[in-house]
Design a protein around this motif. Sequence first.
Motif, PDB file in Angstrom:
ATOM      1  N   SER A 295       0.547  12.779  -9.299  1.00  0.00           N
ATOM      2  CA  SER A 295       0.104  14.131  -8.954  1.00  0.00           C
ATOM      3  C   SER A 295       1.248  15.141  -9.030  1.00  0.00           C
ATOM      4  O   SER A 295       1.003  16.333  -9.193  1.00  0.00           O
ATOM      5  CB  SER A 295      -0.527  14.142  -7.561  1.00  0.00           C
ATOM      6  OG  SER A 295       0.446  13.856  -6.599  1.00  0.00           O
TER       7      SER A 295
ATOM      8  N   PHE B 100       2.166   1.734  -3.501  1.00  0.00           N
ATOM      9  CA  PHE B 100       1.092   2.277  -4.335  1.00  0.00           C
ATOM     10  C   PHE B 100       0.921   3.773  -4.094  1.00  0.00           C
ATOM     11  O   PHE B 100       0.755   4.548  -5.042  1.00  0.00           O
ATOM     12  CB  PHE B 100      -0.226   1.551  -4.041  1.00  0.00           C
ATOM     13  CG  PHE B 100      -1.397   2.177  -4.721  1.00  0.00           C
ATOM     14  CD1 PHE B 100      -1.597   2.007  -6.079  1.00  0.00           C
ATOM     15  CD2 PHE B 100      -2.292   2.960  -4.007  1.00  0.00           C
ATOM     16  CE1 PHE B 100      -2.678   2.604  -6.706  1.00  0.00           C
ATOM     17  CE2 PHE B 100      -3.363   3.555  -4.625  1.00  0.00           C
ATOM     18  CZ  PHE B 100      -3.556   3.366  -5.984  1.00  0.00           C
ATOM     19  N   LEU B 101       0.970   4.203  -2.834  1.00  0.00           N
ATOM     20  CA  LEU B 101       0.833   5.630  -2.540  1.00  0.00           C
ATOM     21  C   LEU B 101       1.974   6.443  -3.131  1.00  0.00           C
ATOM     22  O   LEU B 101       1.761   7.559  -3.612  1.00  0.00           O
ATOM     23  CB  LEU B 101       0.762   5.843  -1.024  1.00  0.00           C
ATOM     24  CG  LEU B 101      -0.570   5.510  -0.377  1.00  0.00           C
ATOM     25  CD1 LEU B 101      -0.471   5.691   1.123  1.00  0.00           C
ATOM     26  CD2 LEU B 101      -1.662   6.387  -0.934  1.00  0.00           C
ATOM     27  N   ILE B 102       3.173   5.896  -3.106  1.00  0.00           N
ATOM     28  CA  ILE B 102       4.309   6.606  -3.691  1.00  0.00           C
ATOM     29  C   ILE B 102       4.091   6.823  -5.180  1.00  0.00           C
ATOM     30  O   ILE B 102       4.287   7.931  -5.702  1.00  0.00           O
ATOM     31  CB  ILE B 102       5.618   5.840  -3.420  1.00  0.00           C
ATOM     32  CG1 ILE B 102       5.975   5.940  -1.947  1.00  0.00           C
ATOM     33  CG2 ILE B 102       6.759   6.363  -4.281  1.00  0.00           C
ATOM     34  CD1 ILE B 102       7.115   5.053  -1.531  1.00  0.00           C
TER      35      ILE B 102
ATOM     36  N   ALA C  44       0.831  -1.205   0.000  1.00  0.00           N
ATOM     37  CA  ALA C  44       0.000   0.000   0.000  1.00  0.00           C
ATOM     38  C   ALA C  44       0.867   1.257   0.000  1.00  0.00           C
ATOM     39  O   ALA C  44       0.543   2.240  -0.677  1.00  0.00           O
ATOM     40  CB  ALA C  44      -0.930  -0.004   1.207  1.00  0.00           C
ATOM     41  N   ILE C  45       1.967   1.235   0.721  1.00  0.00           N
ATOM     42  CA  ILE C  45       2.884   2.385   0.727  1.00  0.00           C
ATOM     43  C   ILE C  45       3.501   2.587  -0.652  1.00  0.00           C
ATOM     44  O   ILE C  45       3.608   3.714  -1.142  1.00  0.00           O
ATOM     45  CB  ILE C  45       3.980   2.202   1.800  1.00  0.00           C
ATOM     46  CG1 ILE C  45       3.379   2.234   3.193  1.00  0.00           C
ATOM     47  CG2 ILE C  45       5.067   3.239   1.660  1.00  0.00           C
ATOM     48  CD1 ILE C  45       2.778   3.555   3.580  1.00  0.00           C
TER      49      ILE C  45
ATOM     50  N   ASP D  76       1.236   6.811  -6.714  1.00  0.00           N
ATOM     51  CA  ASP D  76       0.066   7.677  -6.871  1.00  0.00           C
ATOM     52  C   ASP D  76       0.465   9.144  -6.707  1.00  0.00           C
ATOM     53  O   ASP D  76       0.011  10.010  -7.454  1.00  0.00           O
ATOM     54  CB  ASP D  76      -0.992   7.287  -5.841  1.00  0.00           C
ATOM     55  CG  ASP D  76      -2.355   7.803  -6.202  1.00  0.00           C
ATOM     56  OD1 ASP D  76      -2.646   7.894  -7.406  1.00  0.00           O
ATOM     57  OD2 ASP D  76      -3.127   8.109  -5.274  1.00  0.00           O
ATOM     58  N   ILE D  77       1.331   9.421  -5.757  1.00  0.00           N
ATOM     59  CA  ILE D  77       1.813  10.790  -5.559  1.00  0.00           C
ATOM     60  C   ILE D  77       2.700  11.214  -6.723  1.00  0.00           C
ATOM     61  O   ILE D  77       2.706  12.385  -7.111  1.00  0.00           O
ATOM     62  CB  ILE D  77       2.549  10.896  -4.210  1.00  0.00           C
ATOM     63  CG1 ILE D  77       1.534  10.759  -3.074  1.00  0.00           C
ATOM     64  CG2 ILE D  77       3.310  12.194  -4.077  1.00  0.00           C
ATOM     65  CD1 ILE D  77       2.146  10.656  -1.714  1.00  0.00           C
ATOM     66  N   GLU D  78       3.391  10.271  -7.309  1.00  0.00           N
ATOM     67  CA  GLU D  78       4.209  10.576  -8.487  1.00  0.00           C
ATOM     68  C   GLU D  78       3.355  11.156  -9.602  1.00  0.00           C
ATOM     69  O   GLU D  78       3.745  12.130 -10.254  1.00  0.00           O
ATOM     70  CB  GLU D  78       4.920   9.316  -8.968  1.00  0.00           C
ATOM     71  CG  GLU D  78       5.593   9.477 -10.303  1.00  0.00           C
ATOM     72  CD  GLU D  78       5.636   8.187 -11.086  1.00  0.00           C
ATOM     73  OE1 GLU D  78       6.069   8.259 -12.244  1.00  0.00           O
ATOM     74  OE2 GLU D  78       5.254   7.136 -10.571  1.00  0.00           O
TER      75      GLU D  78
END
Length: 117
Positions: free
Chosen positions: A72, A64-66, A61-62, A68-70
């Motif tokens: 944005s 994936f968040l990295i 999950a972490i 996902d922030i990329e």
Amino acid sequence: MKLLLLNFFIAVIISSLLILLSTLFSKKTILDREKVSPFECGFDPKNTSRIPFSIRFFLIAIVFLIFDIEISILLPLGLITNSIPPILWMTAGGLFLLLVTLGLYYEWKENTLEWIT
């Protein structure tokens, strides 16, 4: 200036008063064992309601968040195409993508992306 200062102090006092009132009225005063236990059709629960959390799931999950922030971070590059030279924003975006790709390669080599080890 005095009017601005007066408005500021009134806003601070009203905000503090609302925070104080909400903390006073929102607290539970009676902690009953039956009310905080999980409900299982009127019977005592057979198992604990707390299931063990998978660290592997948390790591994925972490990651994936990295990524996902990329996305944005890269989205505004399309908006600044007219304001700065294209070679500059293409270099910055390419460097950022290279860095994230190297991070992905490292995670792949460390077997962090494997669900079952």
